[in-house]
Design a protein around this motif. Structure first.
Motif, short mmCIF file in Angstrom:
data_model
loop_
_atom_site.label_atom_id
_atom_site.label_comp_id
_atom_site.label_asym_id
_atom_site.label_seq_id
_atom_site.Cartn_x
_atom_site.Cartn_y
_atom_site.Cartn_z
N ASP A 86 30.25 9.88 9.92
CA ASP A 86 29.75 11.19 10.29
C ASP A 86 30.01 12.38 8.97
O ASP A 86 29.28 13.03 8.99
CB ASP A 86 30.86 11.74 11.55
CG ASP A 86 30.34 11.04 12.81
OD1 ASP A 86 29.55 10.36 12.94
OD2 ASP A 86 31.40 10.96 13.72
N LYS A 87 31.21 12.07 8.45
CA LYS A 87 31.56 12.65 7.24
C LYS A 87 30.23 12.76 6.16
O LYS A 87 29.84 13.80 5.64
CB LYS A 87 32.81 12.49 6.62
CG LYS A 87 33.10 13.33 5.47
CD LYS A 87 34.47 12.98 4.65
CE LYS A 87 34.87 13.67 3.37
NZ LYS A 87 33.97 15.01 3.03
N ASP A 98 40.54 12.12 0.28
CA ASP A 98 39.67 12.73 1.22
C ASP A 98 39.41 11.76 2.43
O ASP A 98 39.14 12.18 3.64
CB ASP A 98 38.61 13.33 0.68
CG ASP A 98 37.92 14.18 1.45
OD1 ASP A 98 38.47 15.11 2.36
OD2 ASP A 98 36.61 14.56 1.51
N VAL A 99 39.00 10.73 2.21
CA VAL A 99 38.54 9.58 3.11
C VAL A 99 39.35 8.43 3.62
O VAL A 99 38.83 7.68 4.52
CB VAL A 99 37.24 9.24 2.84
CG1 VAL A 99 36.16 10.38 2.59
CG2 VAL A 99 37.17 8.35 1.70
N LYS A 151 33.49 5.31 12.00
CA LYS A 151 32.79 6.31 12.62
C LYS A 151 32.88 7.70 12.00
O LYS A 151 32.09 8.49 11.45
CB LYS A 151 32.99 6.49 14.21
CG LYS A 151 32.11 7.40 14.67
CD LYS A 151 32.18 7.47 16.26
CE LYS A 151 31.26 8.44 16.66
NZ LYS A 151 30.56 9.49 16.14
N GLU A 152 34.14 8.22 11.81
CA GLU A 152 34.61 9.60 11.01
C GLU A 152 33.98 9.55 9.64
O GLU A 152 33.47 10.60 9.28
CB GLU A 152 35.85 9.61 11.11
CG GLU A 152 36.69 9.96 12.37
CD GLU A 152 38.15 9.98 12.57
OE1 GLU A 152 38.83 10.50 13.43
OE2 GLU A 152 38.81 9.36 11.63
N PHE A 153 34.10 8.41 8.86
CA PHE A 153 33.67 8.19 7.48
C PHE A 153 32.08 8.46 7.52
O PHE A 153 31.35 9.20 6.77
CB PHE A 153 33.91 6.91 6.96
CG PHE A 153 33.50 6.72 5.56
CD1 PHE A 153 34.34 7.33 4.66
CD2 PHE A 153 32.59 5.75 5.25
CE1 PHE A 153 33.65 7.31 3.33
CE2 PHE A 153 32.21 5.48 4.02
CZ PHE A 153 32.71 6.34 2.97
N ASP A 189 42.10 7.81 5.55
CA ASP A 189 42.63 7.84 6.69
C ASP A 189 41.33 7.89 7.82
O ASP A 189 41.74 7.98 8.97
CB ASP A 189 43.52 9.00 7.11
CG ASP A 189 44.76 8.93 5.99
OD1 ASP A 189 45.20 7.44 5.90
OD2 ASP A 189 45.55 9.78 5.78
N LEU A 190 40.22 7.95 7.42
CA LEU A 190 39.10 8.03 8.29
C LEU A 190 39.00 6.83 8.91
O LEU A 190 38.79 6.08 8.29
CB LEU A 190 37.90 8.77 7.86
CG LEU A 190 37.99 10.11 7.10
CD1 LEU A 190 36.62 10.48 6.44
CD2 LEU A 190 38.64 11.01 8.26
N THR A 191 38.40 6.86 10.31
CA THR A 191 38.03 5.60 11.10
C THR A 191 36.40 5.31 10.31
O THR A 191 35.93 6.45 9.99
CB THR A 191 37.75 5.83 12.55
OG1 THR A 191 36.66 6.97 12.84
CG2 THR A 191 39.14 6.03 13.05
N ARG A 231 27.20 14.65 7.42
CA ARG A 231 27.43 16.24 7.51
C ARG A 231 27.34 16.78 5.84
O ARG A 231 26.87 17.76 5.58
CB ARG A 231 28.98 16.60 7.81
CG ARG A 231 29.24 16.75 9.40
CD ARG A 231 30.39 17.29 9.93
NE ARG A 231 31.63 16.97 9.10
CZ ARG A 231 32.05 15.77 9.56
NH1 ARG A 231 31.97 14.92 10.70
NH2 ARG A 231 33.33 15.29 9.00
#
Length: 62
Positions: free
Chosen positions: A32-33, A21-22, A28-30, A24-26, A36
């Motif tokens: 943010d996820k 699920d995580v 910052k995206e990680f 491929d996240l940058t 959330r």
């Protein structure tokens, strides 16, 4: 061949699912996820956290 406990194999599956699920996240995206997801859990559980100011007087103990 070794037989693993069912709870251990469930943890491995959960861990792999989270990784997929995580992966491929940058960074910052990680972050943010995570924010959330945490907000969603807090909302669903009706948990309200109190914000503490960063510059609050901090006293050392001991």
């Amino acid at each position: 061949m070794s037989k693993y406990d069912k709870s251990l194999t469930e943890v491995w599956k959960w861990k792999e699912s989270v990784y997929q699920d995580v992966k491929d996240l940058t960074p910052k995206e990680f972050i943010d996820k995570i924010k959330r997801d945490a907000d969603q859990v807090l909302k669903e559980s009706a948990i309200e956290l109190e914000t503490i100011p960063a510059k609050e007087d901090r006293r050392k103990t001991g």
